[in-house]
Every structure is written in structure tokens, then in C-alpha cells.
Design an enzyme around this catalytic site. Structure first.
Site, mmCIF file in Angstrom:
data_model
loop_
_atom_site.group_PDB
_atom_site.id
_atom_site.type_symbol
_atom_site.label_atom_id
_atom_site.label_comp_id
_atom_site.label_asym_id
_atom_site.label_seq_id
_atom_site.Cartn_x
_atom_site.Cartn_y
_atom_site.Cartn_z
ATOM 1 N N GLY A 8 1.003 -1.098 -0.106
ATOM 2 C CA GLY A 8 0.050 0.099 -0.006
ATOM 3 C C GLY A 8 0.838 1.038 0.029
ATOM 4 N N GLY A 11 -0.353 4.883 -0.855
ATOM 5 C CA GLY A 11 -1.630 5.120 -0.330
ATOM 6 C C GLY A 11 -1.238 6.288 0.689
ATOM 7 N N MET A 13 -1.430 6.593 3.992
ATOM 8 C CA MET A 13 -0.593 5.994 4.843
ATOM 9 C C MET A 13 0.730 5.516 4.572
ATOM 10 S SD MET A 13 -1.778 6.643 7.900
ATOM 11 C CE MET A 13 -0.298 5.695 8.512
ATOM 12 N N THR A 88 -4.096 -2.408 7.868
ATOM 13 C CA THR A 88 -5.403 -2.139 7.138
ATOM 14 C C THR A 88 -6.819 -2.569 7.971
ATOM 15 O OG1 THR A 88 -4.206 -2.870 5.167
ATOM 16 C CG2 THR A 88 -6.571 -3.126 5.079
ATOM 17 N N THR A 89 -7.873 -1.882 7.825
ATOM 18 C CA THR A 89 -9.097 -2.047 8.647
ATOM 19 C C THR A 89 -10.135 -2.657 7.502
ATOM 20 O OG1 THR A 89 -9.988 0.088 8.053
ATOM 21 C CG2 THR A 89 -8.482 0.015 10.090
ATOM 22 N N SER A 111 -3.428 -4.483 14.112
ATOM 23 C CA SER A 111 -4.175 -3.668 14.928
ATOM 24 C C SER A 111 -4.889 -2.578 13.923
ATOM 25 C CB SER A 111 -3.315 -2.818 15.784
ATOM 26 O OG SER A 111 -3.919 -1.702 16.392
ATOM 27 N N HIS A 143 -14.028 10.874 10.332
ATOM 28 C CA HIS A 143 -12.938 10.516 9.405
ATOM 29 C C HIS A 143 -13.092 11.327 8.146
ATOM 30 C CE1 HIS A 143 -11.948 7.064 12.026
ATOM 31 N NE2 HIS A 143 -10.700 7.137 11.752
ATOM 32 N N LYS A 147 -12.393 8.137 3.245
ATOM 33 C CA LYS A 147 -12.492 6.543 3.945
ATOM 34 C C LYS A 147 -13.364 5.797 3.345
ATOM 35 C CE LYS A 147 -12.045 4.453 8.530
ATOM 36 N NZ LYS A 147 -11.091 3.581 8.353
ATOM 37 N N THR A 154 -11.448 1.250 14.494
ATOM 38 C CA THR A 154 -10.959 1.584 15.776
ATOM 39 C C THR A 154 -12.432 1.657 16.642
ATOM 40 O OG1 THR A 154 -9.284 2.948 14.994
ATOM 41 C CG2 THR A 154 -9.865 3.398 17.183
#
Ligand SMILES: NC(=O)c1ccc[n+]([C@@H]2O[C@H](COP(=O)([O-])OP(=O)(O)OC[C@H]3O[C@@H](n4cnc5c(N)ncnc54)[C@H](OP(=O)(O)O)[C@@H]3O)[C@@H](O)[C@H]2O)c1
Length: 252
Positions: A8, A11, A13, A88-89, A111, A143, A147, A154
């Protein structure tokens, strides 16, 4: 010198992480993973379509990409016997199951939020949930408008912490509309998507005549990248297994 691959890397992040690591004397980014690497002019290291194509040797891979990339990420890491830091989420239960399965073979740190401040927020929420059992618990997160997943990983992590510490609150209520009154067993979760907000999480415990609010505001993406680097340093020589922020913070 710890050698790192970033999945990534193009991106938001991935770019922040790359920049921090470029300035580090203890780390070196040896390759990146991105689907559109041909368009990636600013990155001067080799960039590949998937982790298992990467030719350079590395000690650890840090992932800030998309949940849909998890299978190729795990396949590449297992093939290379490479420790993984997954930031990643938006994973489904099935995808989380695959991550746990891979952690039997390689060390995996996962996490949804690698900020130390959020880890402390989570510990405070655990304590409040345990003591304030009769209070109404609500989570409000905000956010930026790019997103993809809602609610945030979180917010889900915080909701799980509330549930684990007060199992009677067992219903996750995503937003509210209509005429129904609030159920005592609910944990309300509300998502705001606007502008360039980096990330805010506010947890309310509201009782009769008093409200406790625990709030974390991310002012810069650096905090997540720094936490991911700390996680990489932590996991690099560990045995296979599943690790998280609690392990990084020595169980706190
Ligand atoms: N754990 C934490 O503390 C934390 C903090 C912030 C964000 N996050 C999470 O980290 C992830 C990335 O966030 P971001 O803000 O950087 O998002 P972003 O700017 O949209 O970047 C996502 C990157 O993933 C790559 N990507 C997307 N699908 C892919 C696939 N199937 N295979 C390989 N690469 C793929 C994209 O690059 P290409 O299009 O070039 O492939 C892009 O570079 C999100 O899940 C976000 O929620 C976690």
C-alpha cells in the site's frame, strides 16, 4: 538495519510511513507493493503487484492497503516466512479468520489503530465499561471523506472492548433513525465522514445526571505510522503467533 516492505506504498498511510522510514537510520524500505506501480513516479525503490513477487530480502512487511488484498498478502508472507504488521481495516470475520490461521505459521501483528494514544484510550474504555455498567455507552467517530469502511476499525475495536468488559451490552446499533427508544443493551456507533479529518473517536458513558467522555483526536497520520514501525521492531524476531497493541505495551 531492519529491511522493510510496505504494502500500500502509494496510499495516504503508505506514503507517510515511507517518508518516516526514509529518515530512519535503523530501517530501510527495500520494496513496495501496489496495484498501479507504473504510475508511481515519486517512489525510487522497486514496487511490485503482490508480496510474493518481491525479489528483495526483507525482515518484515507492513501493510496499509485494503482488506481485499489480504489473501495475497498472507500467501506472500507465508511463502517467504516473513513477519507481518497488518494495519489495514475493514476485514470480514472470514478474512480475520484467515489472518489468525496464518499466525500459526508466521508472526502476525494486527491492529486497527497503531496509535499509542488510542491504545491508552482503549484501556480507559475497558475500565469505564467495567465500572459504569448502568450507563449508556455510545461511540462517535469522524474521518475524512475518502475513507472506505464504516464504522472505523477503531470504533469496532472500542465497541468490542466495551462488550468484553460488560457482556450485557451485546447489541451494536449503527446510527439511529425512526421512533424506537434506546435499548439498555445497545452500544451506539455513529460515523461522520467529512473533509480531511484524520481521525476522532469519542466514547460517551452517560448515566443519570452525569456524562463521562473519553476522546482521542489524531492530528497527524504520523502517529499511526510510528506505531506501525514500533510494531515491526517488536515482531521481527518473535515466534509465530498473533500479536496486538496490548503485547506492544507490555500487557497494559
Ligand atoms: N491501523 C491504523 O492505525 C490505521 C491508520 C490509518 C489507516 N488505516 C487503514 O489503512 C488502510 C489504508 O489507509 P489509507 O488511508 O492509506 O488508504 P488509501 O490512501 O486509500 O491507500 C490504500 C492503498 O492500498 C492499495 N490497495 C488497495 N487495494 C489493494 C489491493 N487489492 N492490493 C494491493 N494494494 C491495494 C492502494 O494502492 P493501489 O491502488 O496502487 O493498489 C493504496 O495505495 C485502510 O484500511 C485504513 O483504514 C489504519
Amino acid at each position: 538495519m531492519q529491511k522493510i516492505i510496505i504494502q500500500g506504498i502509494k496510499g495516504k498511510m503508505g506514503s507517510v510511513l515511507f517518508k518516516l522510514l526514509e529518515d530512519s537510520e535503523e530501517h530501510e524500505v527495500v520494496a513496495g507493493v501496489s496495484r498501479n506501480y507504473n504510475k508511481n513516479k515519486e517512489v525510487t525503490i522497486p514496487v511490485y503487484h503482490s508480496l510474493n513477487e518481491v525479489k528483495e530480502h526483507a525482515d518484515v512487511c507492513i501493510d496499509f492497503s485494503n482488506h481485499s488484498a489480504v489473501n495475497s498478502l498472507l500467501k506472500g508472507a507465508v511463502e517467504k516466512q516473513m513477519p507481518l504488521v497488518i494495519c489495514t481495516t475493514g476485514f470480514s470475520d472470514e478474512e480475520l479468520g484467515c489472518i489468525k490461521k496464518a499466525s500459526a505459521i508466521i508472526p502476525v501483528f494486527q491492529s486497527y489503530n497503531t496509535s499509542i494514544g488510542v491504545a491508552v484510550t482503549n484501556a480507559l474504555v475497558a475500565k469505564a465499561a467495567k465500572i459504569l455498567k448502568n450507563f449508556d455507552a455510545e461511540i462517535i467517530e469522524a474521518h475524512h471523506n475518502q475513507k472506505q469502511d464504516s464504522p472505523s476499525g477503531t470504533a469496532l475495536m472500542l465497541a468490542n472492548t466495551i462488550r468484553e468488559n460488560s457482556p450485557e451490552r451485546d447489541i451494536l446499533k449503527y446510527g439511529r433513525h425512526g421512533h424506537d427508544k434506546r435499548n439498555k443493551d445497545e452500544i451506539g456507533i455513529h460515523s461522520i465522514r467529512a473533509g480531511s479529518i484524520v481521525g476522532e473517536h469519542s466514547i460517551l458513558f452517560a448515566g443519570e445526571g452525569e456524562v463521562l467522555e473519553i476522546k482521542h483526536t489524531a492530528q497527524s497520520r504520523d502517529i499511526f505510522a510510528r506505531g506501525a514501525i514500533a510494531a515491526a521492531d517488536f515482531i521481527v524476531n518473535k515466534a509465530s503467533g498473533f500479536y496486538g497493541m496490548k503485547d506492544l505495551m507490555g500487557g497494559a
